[in-house]
Structures are given as C-alpha cells and as structure tokens.
Scaffold this active site. Structure first.
Site, PDB file in Angstrom:
ATOM      1  N   CYS A 278      27.527 -40.750  12.457  1.00  0.00           N
ATOM      2  CA  CYS A 278      28.461 -39.861  13.148  1.00  0.00           C
ATOM      3  C   CYS A 278      28.343 -38.430  12.599  1.00  0.00           C
ATOM      4  CB  CYS A 278      29.880 -40.410  12.963  1.00  0.00           C
ATOM      5  SG  CYS A 278      31.192 -39.295  13.433  1.00  0.00           S
TER       6      CYS A 278
ATOM      7  N   CYS B 250      31.561 -36.812  11.439  1.00  0.00           N
ATOM      8  CA  CYS B 250      31.984 -37.477  10.195  1.00  0.00           C
ATOM      9  C   CYS B 250      31.260 -36.873   8.995  1.00  0.00           C
ATOM     10  CB  CYS B 250      31.688 -38.971  10.245  1.00  0.00           C
ATOM     11  SG  CYS B 250      32.563 -39.865  11.534  1.00  0.00           S
TER      12      CYS B 250
END
Length: 121
Positions: free
Chosen positions: A40, A43
């Site tokens: 991600c 993230c």
C-alpha cells in the site's frame, strides 16, 4: 507475539487479538495502532511520517500492524481500507481495548489532532 521495536515508542506487531489486548492493557496511556500493508503506497508514506510524529509524542505508544500478517486483528476491527489508524486508551471492565478515535486514509493533520486530543490524562 512479536513486537519488534522500531524506536523507543514504535513497534511492529504480529500476534493474536488476545496478545493485542494485552499490549493495550500493559500500557497506561494512548496507543496508536496503524493498520497497513507493504503493498500500500499511502501506508508507506504514513509509515515514513510516524517516526517524526512519535518523536513529538514520546508518551504515546505506536504499533504498526500489517493486515496481511495479522488477519485476525484486521477482521476483528473490520479494516476494509488502509491505511487505517485506531487510537486506544486503556481497556474496559471486560479487558477490551477502548477505541477513542479512528482516522482513515492518509490524513496527517487529523492524526496529529487526535493524538493531541486523546493523549491528555
């Protein structure tokens, strides 16, 4: 359970829900749980900001929880999008972590505000 420390107040968590509850109950203060994944991109950006946020909040415990390595926790907290940050403060009479805030997505100002608002005794 594995809680490998990244810095004094940031740790990577891998374990069961019971072990997570234990981590929260052992810490007398605010715990910031960052649900994330390696694949991600937002993230990874948030993960890059955490050391600075953690250094500004030395009395707050930060836990990074990879949803791919901790599916039980991701299911329990119904994590459907990442990054997802949950703030916990202590446990209730049943030993369940008390969630005081949730920030979805890469929202650094909201995260900082939530930490300030909930880190006070």
């Amino acid at each position: 359970m594995s809680a490998k420390a990244e810095s004094d107040n940031i740790a990577n968590f891998k374990g069961t829900f019971e072990e997570f509850k234990s981590e929260i109950s052992k810490f007398n203060g605010l715990v910031v749980a960052n649900f994330w994944a390696q694949w991600c991109a937002p993230c990874r950006r948030l993960a890059g900001m955490l050391p600075q946020i953690a250094s500004e909040n030395p009395d707050v415990k930060f836990i990074k929880i990879d949803v791919d390595e901790n599916p039980e926790l991701a299911d329990h907290y119904e994590i459907t999008g990442i990054p997802n940050v949950r703030l916990f403060k202590n446990v209730d009479e049943k030993g369940e972590p008390v969630q005081v805030a949730e920030i979805q997505g890469l929202d650094n100002p909201s995260l900082r505000d939530a930490i300030i608002n909930h880190s006070k005794p």
